[in-house]
Motif scaffolding. Structure first.
Motif, PDB file in Angstrom:
ATOM      1  N   ASP A 192      -0.753  -6.400  -1.579  1.00 29.35           N
ATOM      2  CA  ASP A 192      -1.650  -5.094  -2.048  1.00 29.35           C
ATOM      3  C   ASP A 192      -1.360  -3.847  -3.086  1.00 29.35           C
ATOM      4  O   ASP A 192       0.267  -3.909  -2.882  1.00 29.35           O
ATOM      5  CB  ASP A 192      -2.423  -4.743  -0.943  1.00 29.35           C
ATOM      6  CG  ASP A 192      -3.398  -3.819  -0.882  1.00 29.35           C
ATOM      7  OD1 ASP A 192      -4.313  -4.255  -2.409  1.00 29.35           O
ATOM      8  OD2 ASP A 192      -3.968  -2.733  -0.289  1.00 29.35           O
ATOM      9  N   ALA A 193      -1.862  -3.268  -3.478  1.00 31.04           N
ATOM     10  CA  ALA A 193      -1.975  -1.960  -4.201  1.00 31.04           C
ATOM     11  C   ALA A 193      -0.697  -2.378  -5.160  1.00 31.04           C
ATOM     12  O   ALA A 193      -0.762  -2.873  -6.473  1.00 31.04           O
ATOM     13  CB  ALA A 193      -1.802  -0.788  -3.053  1.00 31.04           C
ATOM     14  N   GLU A 244      -6.580  -3.586 -10.543  1.00 31.33           N
ATOM     15  CA  GLU A 244      -5.113  -4.165 -10.294  1.00 31.33           C
ATOM     16  C   GLU A 244      -5.857  -6.020 -10.956  1.00 31.33           C
ATOM     17  O   GLU A 244      -4.874  -6.452 -11.529  1.00 31.33           O
ATOM     18  CB  GLU A 244      -4.894  -4.250  -9.046  1.00 31.33           C
ATOM     19  CG  GLU A 244      -4.641  -2.608  -9.174  1.00 31.33           C
ATOM     20  CD  GLU A 244      -4.938  -2.927  -6.645  1.00 31.33           C
ATOM     21  OE1 GLU A 244      -4.348  -1.484  -6.583  1.00 31.33           O
ATOM     22  OE2 GLU A 244      -5.312  -3.138  -6.276  1.00 31.33           O
ATOM     23  N   ASP A 296      -6.307  -0.330   2.605  1.00 32.97           N
ATOM     24  CA  ASP A 296      -5.023  -0.391   3.601  1.00 32.97           C
ATOM     25  C   ASP A 296      -5.416  -0.826   4.364  1.00 32.97           C
ATOM     26  O   ASP A 296      -4.475  -1.725   4.900  1.00 32.97           O
ATOM     27  CB  ASP A 296      -4.622   1.029   3.218  1.00 32.97           C
ATOM     28  CG  ASP A 296      -4.279   2.083   2.515  1.00 32.97           C
ATOM     29  OD1 ASP A 296      -3.952   1.225   1.015  1.00 32.97           O
ATOM     30  OD2 ASP A 296      -3.784   2.567   1.972  1.00 32.97           O
ATOM     31  N   PRO A 302       1.229  -1.496   0.179  1.00 33.98           N
ATOM     32  CA  PRO A 302       0.110  -0.229   0.572  1.00 33.98           C
ATOM     33  C   PRO A 302       0.836   1.447  -0.568  1.00 33.98           C
ATOM     34  O   PRO A 302       1.337   1.392   0.984  1.00 33.98           O
ATOM     35  CB  PRO A 302      -0.575   0.153   1.310  1.00 33.98           C
ATOM     36  CG  PRO A 302      -0.885  -1.594   1.522  1.00 33.98           C
ATOM     37  CD  PRO A 302       1.188  -1.903   0.896  1.00 33.98           C
TER      38      PRO A 302
END
Length: 480
Positions: A331-332, A358, A424, A306
């Motif tokens: 993630d992210a 994503e 997040d 994140p």
């Protein structure tokens, strides 16, 4: 646990049951449950105006027999036959005997406009593609009317196995489904057309249904999985989760991921990265270092991605986390910095948590394609990366790399979760559950459940920090 079974499994179990019970018994059981649900929605059956949309399958028979029961209680009703020569004969006879009237598709919109209840029996669980041209105006009229629309087994026009919608479909206020849930009732975009769900037990044998295609945790399932400290616990025995998130440009991502991690059941949180000052200002209990994950100290799981950006430091953070022999959640920004090969080389579990955009980038597809076929996308990602994949969105799905294990769907999420930083918090929360000892599939499923429940328990509009602050209430709600 709620279970969803494929059309093939349902038909197999129904066939086995029909061989053991009198002819027509299953349809009467379904009709009784459907009539009861219709009566509940109406509140007062006597004098109510009922319209039945009847196709050529057994769903039309279920609807006709249910309507006949309501007519015998004082309702009036009209059956709109889309294929008169193929309508269920016995059901139609029962409906007429109870005083029901019959019309063709051309006259359907007019009677729907004055209905109190519309039963959708156009197509069954085997239907493919959207509604046929003659049915589309009826579905539109039902939605525009003031009537309560009840789908029989599932809304006509949606795919029972996948939740995909390939054309016009019925929008129901409620769906009465029989024997077991169908996957399409629990996955968007079909789920948003199903309305409130009601399961009617018609006697199907779970052993004959076999392994479900889909399952959804409920409170008791989550409560059984939550990590709880014992008298012998200390902060290290409870697990330490490492968080590599945030950057000089996005320090807030570090704060939010750590906020979720601190509420996730692990005993301590180590933060590695340039956002340490912001993290300590909000959470002084965090163990902060400024280097990469490799030099941060021992952890039982890593959360990485994140707010990292796309710098050399970000790439090092992702590489270091993946090199660790502990569970890793990516993630992210971290998702853009990994390859299937890098994930498949790992021996410890990996959890990927993309949103639809994503996921589309990872699959090389358009976002709209992922959103239209969420079940297919999450299964493909899990297979391609050899990882547990949590696909975020209007319905969150969790797929295991083992294709024989059911995909899990989370039912607690709400639209207010579409706010900056929400993901997040989910990453930190799920990573903490990994560090506390939950298996990857369980950590992702429990994390999504608590995340959605926290949103439900928050005042709206909510922010990501509101969400993190509500996690203890969600935890307590499940536990108690």
């Amino acid at each position: 646990m709620r279970y969803g079974h494929s059309v093939e499994a349902v038909r197999r179990a129904e066939g086995a049951l029909m061989a053991r019970v009198p002819e027509g018994a299953l349809m009467q059981r379904a009709a009784a449950g459907l009539a009861a649900a219709g009566a509940d929605l109406l509140g007062r059956v006597y004098g109510a105006r009922l319209v039945v949309l009847v196709g050529s399958g057994s769903n039309g028979g279920d609807a006709l027999f249910a309507a006949a029961r309501l007519l015998r209680r004082g309702a009036s009703g009209t059956a709109v036959l889309l294929a008169p020569e193929r309508a269920h004969g016995e059901g139609l006879a029962a409906f007429r005997a109870a005083g029901g009237r019959v019309t063709g598709a051309d006259g359907g919109a007019g009677v729907i406009a004055h209905a109190d209840l519309v039963l959708d029996g156009i197509t069954g669980i085997g239907g493919k593609g959207g509604l046929r041209p003659e049915a589309e105006p009826l579905a539109r009229a039902a939605r525009e009317s003031g009537a309560a629309v009840v789908a029989v087994d599932l809304p006509s026009g949606v795919d029972a196995d996948t939740g995909e919608v390939h054309g016009p479909a019925v929008h129901a206020d409620a769906t009465v489904t029989f024997g077991t849930y169908k996957p399409g009732l629990l996955i968007d975009p079909a789920a948003e057309r199903a309305g409130a769900l009601r399961l009617v037990d018609i006697g199907l044998d779970p052993a004959e249904l076999g392994t479900p295609a889909l399952e959804a945790l409920q409170h008791a399932d989550v409560a059984a999985l939550l990590p709880r400290p014992t008298g012998e616990s200390d902060k290290y025995r409870r697990g330490v989760v490492g968080v590599a998130a945030g950057s000089r440009r996005y320090p807030g991502a570090a704060v939010l991921a750590v906020s979720g991690a601190l509420r996730g059941g692990a005993g301590a949180v180590r933060y590695a990265g340039p956002g340490g000052a912001a993290v300590l200002a909000r959470h002084p209990e965090t163990l902060v270092s400024t280097g990469s994950p490799h030099s941060a100290g021992r952890v039982q799981a890593w959360v990485v991605g994140p707010g990292l950006g796309d710098t050399a430091e970000a790439r090092t953070a992702v590489d270091d986390a993946l090199a660790a022999d502990v569970p890793v959640l990516v993630d992210a920004d971290g998702l853009r910095l990994l390859t299937p090969e890098a994930v498949r080389r790992r021996t410890a579990p990996t959890v990927l948590t993309p949103h639809a955009g994503e996921a589309a980038a990872l699959l090389g597809r358009a976002r709209e394609e992922v959103e239209a076929g969420r079940l297919r996308a999450v299964r493909e990602l899990a297979a391609r990366f050899g990882a547990t994949v949590l696909l975020k969105g209007s319905t969150t799905l969790v797929a295991d790399p083992d294709p024989e294990r059911p995909v899990r769907v989370n039912a607690t999420g709400i639209a207010w979760l579409a706010t900056a930083g929400s993901g997040d918090v989910l990453s930190g929360l799920t990573g903490s559950l990994l560090a506390a000892g939950l298996a990857a599939r369980d950590a992702a499923s429990v994390g999504a459940y608590l995340h959605g429940l926290a949103a439900r328990l928050s005042e709206v509009p909510l922010t990501a920090l509101d969400l993190a602050d509500a996690l203890p209430r969600a935890w307590r709600n499940v536990s108690e």
